[in-house]
Motif scaffolding. Sequence first.
Motif, PDB file in Angstrom:
ATOM      1  N   HIS A 215       0.855  -1.185   0.000  1.00  0.00           N
ATOM      2  CA  HIS A 215       0.000   0.000   0.000  1.00  0.00           C
ATOM      3  C   HIS A 215       0.893   1.238   0.000  1.00  0.00           C
ATOM      4  O   HIS A 215       1.442   1.641   1.027  1.00  0.00           O
ATOM      5  N   CYS A 216       1.050   1.828  -1.181  1.00  0.00           N
ATOM      6  CA  CYS A 216       1.947   2.972  -1.368  1.00  0.00           C
ATOM      7  C   CYS A 216       1.196   4.260  -1.059  1.00  0.00           C
ATOM      8  O   CYS A 216       1.001   5.129  -1.922  1.00  0.00           O
ATOM      9  N   ASP A 217       0.752   4.386   0.169  1.00  0.00           N
ATOM     10  CA  ASP A 217      -0.059   5.507   0.627  1.00  0.00           C
ATOM     11  C   ASP A 217       0.835   6.452   1.431  1.00  0.00           C
ATOM     12  O   ASP A 217       1.352   6.067   2.481  1.00  0.00           O
ATOM     13  N   PRO A 218       1.057   7.670   0.954  1.00  0.00           N
ATOM     14  CA  PRO A 218       1.974   8.565   1.673  1.00  0.00           C
ATOM     15  C   PRO A 218       1.531   8.866   3.097  1.00  0.00           C
ATOM     16  O   PRO A 218       2.358   9.224   3.945  1.00  0.00           O
ATOM     17  N   ALA A 219       0.242   8.723   3.371  1.00  0.00           N
ATOM     18  CA  ALA A 219      -0.235   8.980   4.734  1.00  0.00           C
ATOM     19  C   ALA A 219       0.220   7.891   5.702  1.00  0.00           C
ATOM     20  O   ALA A 219       0.414   8.153   6.895  1.00  0.00           O
ATOM     21  N   ARG A 220       0.392   6.654   5.198  1.00  0.00           N
ATOM     22  CA  ARG A 220       0.829   5.551   6.046  1.00  0.00           C
ATOM     23  C   ARG A 220       1.190   4.364   5.144  1.00  0.00           C
ATOM     24  O   ARG A 220       0.354   3.503   4.877  1.00  0.00           O
ATOM     25  N   PRO A 221       2.430   4.257   4.660  1.00  0.00           N
ATOM     26  CA  PRO A 221       2.821   3.100   3.853  1.00  0.00           C
ATOM     27  C   PRO A 221       2.700   1.812   4.660  1.00  0.00           C
ATOM     28  O   PRO A 221       3.036   1.773   5.851  1.00  0.00           O
ATOM     29  N   MET A 222       2.231   0.765   3.990  1.00  0.00           N
ATOM     30  CA  MET A 222       2.131  -0.520   4.668  1.00  0.00           C
ATOM     31  C   MET A 222       2.107  -1.654   3.661  1.00  0.00           C
ATOM     32  O   MET A 222       1.878  -1.453   2.469  1.00  0.00           O
ATOM     33  N   THR A 223       2.351  -2.866   4.182  1.00  0.00           N
ATOM     34  CA  THR A 223       2.361  -4.094   3.388  1.00  0.00           C
ATOM     35  C   THR A 223       1.398  -5.082   4.021  1.00  0.00           C
ATOM     36  O   THR A 223       1.351  -5.218   5.252  1.00  0.00           O
ATOM     37  N   TYR A 224       0.655  -5.791   3.169  1.00  0.00           N
ATOM     38  CA  TYR A 224      -0.217  -6.870   3.624  1.00  0.00           C
ATOM     39  C   TYR A 224       0.215  -8.161   2.943  1.00  0.00           C
ATOM     40  O   TYR A 224       0.503  -8.182   1.739  1.00  0.00           O
ATOM     41  N   THR A 361       7.416   6.462   0.099  1.00  0.00           N
ATOM     42  CA  THR A 361       7.202   7.873  -0.205  1.00  0.00           C
ATOM     43  C   THR A 361       6.115   8.428   0.706  1.00  0.00           C
ATOM     44  O   THR A 361       4.982   7.945   0.698  1.00  0.00           O
ATOM     45  N   THR A 362       6.455   9.452   1.475  1.00  0.00           N
ATOM     46  CA  THR A 362       5.479  10.037   2.399  1.00  0.00           C
ATOM     47  C   THR A 362       5.139  11.485   2.072  1.00  0.00           C
ATOM     48  O   THR A 362       4.246  12.058   2.703  1.00  0.00           O
ATOM     49  N   ASP A 363       5.828  12.069   1.129  1.00  0.00           N
ATOM     50  CA  ASP A 363       5.503  13.422   0.684  1.00  0.00           C
ATOM     51  C   ASP A 363       4.389  13.338  -0.360  1.00  0.00           C
ATOM     52  O   ASP A 363       4.517  12.639  -1.364  1.00  0.00           O
ATOM     53  N   ALA A 364       3.288  14.043  -0.120  1.00  0.00           N
ATOM     54  CA  ALA A 364       2.122  13.929  -0.999  1.00  0.00           C
ATOM     55  C   ALA A 364       2.438  14.338  -2.430  1.00  0.00           C
ATOM     56  O   ALA A 364       1.998  13.690  -3.393  1.00  0.00           O
ATOM     57  N   ALA A 365       3.212  15.382  -2.614  1.00  0.00           N
ATOM     58  CA  ALA A 365       3.563  15.824  -3.964  1.00  0.00           C
ATOM     59  C   ALA A 365       4.438  14.795  -4.666  1.00  0.00           C
ATOM     60  O   ALA A 365       4.248  14.501  -5.858  1.00  0.00           O
ATOM     61  N   GLU A 366       5.392  14.229  -3.938  1.00  0.00           N
ATOM     62  CA  GLU A 366       6.236  13.193  -4.529  1.00  0.00           C
ATOM     63  C   GLU A 366       5.407  11.958  -4.880  1.00  0.00           C
ATOM     64  O   GLU A 366       5.648  11.308  -5.909  1.00  0.00           O
ATOM     65  N   ALA A 367       4.436  11.630  -4.035  1.00  0.00           N
ATOM     66  CA  ALA A 367       3.576  10.479  -4.324  1.00  0.00           C
ATOM     67  C   ALA A 367       2.748  10.723  -5.588  1.00  0.00           C
ATOM     68  O   ALA A 367       2.565   9.806  -6.394  1.00  0.00           O
ATOM     69  N   ARG A 368       2.237  11.955  -5.766  1.00  0.00           N
ATOM     70  CA  ARG A 368       1.476  12.250  -6.983  1.00  0.00           C
ATOM     71  C   ARG A 368       2.374  12.133  -8.219  1.00  0.00           C
ATOM     72  O   ARG A 368       1.960  11.609  -9.263  1.00  0.00           O
ATOM     73  N   ALA A 369       3.608  12.617  -8.113  1.00  0.00           N
ATOM     74  CA  ALA A 369       4.541  12.503  -9.237  1.00  0.00           C
ATOM     75  C   ALA A 369       4.860  11.040  -9.515  1.00  0.00           C
ATOM     76  O   ALA A 369       4.948  10.624 -10.688  1.00  0.00           O
ATOM     77  N   ARG A 370       5.032  10.254  -8.476  1.00  0.00           N
ATOM     78  CA  ARG A 370       5.272   8.812  -8.639  1.00  0.00           C
ATOM     79  C   ARG A 370       4.099   8.154  -9.343  1.00  0.00           C
ATOM     80  O   ARG A 370       4.276   7.392 -10.308  1.00  0.00           O
ATOM     81  N   ASP A 371       2.902   8.440  -8.883  1.00  0.00           N
ATOM     82  CA  ASP A 371       1.719   7.850  -9.500  1.00  0.00           C
ATOM     83  C   ASP A 371       1.599   8.231 -10.963  1.00  0.00           C
ATOM     84  O   ASP A 371       1.196   7.420 -11.809  1.00  0.00           O
ATOM     85  N   ALA A 372       1.954   9.474 -11.277  1.00  0.00           N
ATOM     86  CA  ALA A 372       1.872   9.935 -12.667  1.00  0.00           C
ATOM     87  C   ALA A 372       2.825   9.158 -13.559  1.00  0.00           C
ATOM     88  O   ALA A 372       2.521   8.896 -14.726  1.00  0.00           O
ATOM     89  N   ARG A 373       3.985   8.786 -13.017  1.00  0.00           N
ATOM     90  CA  ARG A 373       4.949   8.022 -13.826  1.00  0.00           C
ATOM     91  C   ARG A 373       4.406   6.649 -14.179  1.00  0.00           C
ATOM     92  O   ARG A 373       4.791   6.060 -15.196  1.00  0.00           O
TER      93      ARG A 373
END
Length: 505
Positions: A215-224, A361-373
Amino acid sequence: MSQRPVDIAIIGGGPVGVALANLLGQRGVSVAVFERDAAVYPFPRAIHFDGEVMRVFETMGLRAEVEAISRPGLQGMHFVNAEGRTLLIRGGTAALGPHGCASNHYFHQPELEAVLRAGLARFPSVQLRLRHAVTAVEEDDAGATLAVTDLDGDNTQPWRARWVVGCDGGRSLVRRLLGAPMHDLGLHQPWLVFDVLLNTGQPVPPGLPDHTVQHCDPARPMTYCHVTGRRRRWEIMLMPGDDPAELVKPERIWPLVARWLRPDQASIERAVIYTFHSVIASQWRLGPLLLAGDAAHQTPPFLGQGLCAGIRDAANLAWKLDAALRGRPDATLLDSYGPERAPHVHAFIDLAVKLGAIIQTTDAAEARARDARFAEGAPETFNFPAPLLGAGVWRGSGAPVAQIFPQPRLDDGRLLDDAIGDNWALIAEPRLLATLPEPVAAWCRWQGATLLPATHASLHAWLETQGCAAVLLRPDRYVAGVAHDGAALAQLVQSLPGLTAPAPG
């Protein structure tokens, strides 16, 4: 009173140390494994191994037993962003992969360790000494003397060994004796790891898939992870302001996973804070002392390769120790252990760190850029790397040399490894085997190598694809070299470091 000397002393009775003892026991090597605890650690730790590692268990003669306590992971690992969109998928999840088995397996570590320990009972030359702690090691020209304390009898006795292998974890005594600091590859991140058992008699909650989810969520990354049966695991990254002592409490854990699971649906088996590291020892051998497993390297878990790396260490080291004890090599053979393994494990750690950068990635802007890639087209798929060994007991200009050879099922129904045994093997076109130059035949006799004609379609196709007529496999199934004809094959066997056959007479 001095105890009976052994060929190999292994410090640490975890899965890597006991795997090495099984591989050596098969070869008739006398081994003592010293483990300070009385029983297998009862809680989950490692949960994944790959197809190559199952192949090593097969080499030990324990494949069926390991399959009975593990499950194949056939749906990959999905990297999902905060909106639930899949960014990346780990491929290579076939039920029948290149090693003659599923490419990924999940397991409960206490069950695996019990299988490996039970396997030692097959070998009269192997002793597992529980509640025994090694407190000192003194080296000399003929090997080493270990001070071993019986923790129940409260007495210390000397043990002699020709070689000592430290499988004694991140705080390794043997690594300290080597004076080998860890080379830091840059990742040190605390995570909460907790394991649950789903309640019996209840359906599996619909939000818990069979595949692993990052779960690549910048608010709280986690793995299941779906482990085995009703076992599930979450790994949750600590964020600024988290109190580690508080985060392991049930009242803090359950809200973190409330969207998937409620407290009335499962019980927490274990919750602990781990710091994920990426480090490799600067030296793996000094005289009679060697390192393996976590004593030599630690990797973040984003590829599930921590245990795998240690089992590969054992497979690489076992045949070399056996050869050294039998007088077949010169000193350079064992010198090749660390130089071969360190770059190989480095490649897996590098990929795990890169994947960790995606997840963590925990920075929201960096996460948006990552998702865009990852936004265009279908989710990207990546496979496990197939790195080459570092410089060592092989000769060639790159892949497939220094990579592990595939394991097909042959025409007689046997898997390749069952046909060639646990020693060297020369697989070649029948015409070449019928006219082997005498230096090659002599080398094969000296090493006890199996000669296998490439009559099976997949073996012939492999040789044809590589443009060669023969391939020489090491006991650990890695390709030592390929050759187009008898002259090139003679040059290959005469150039392998540490394995030059003695002159006749």
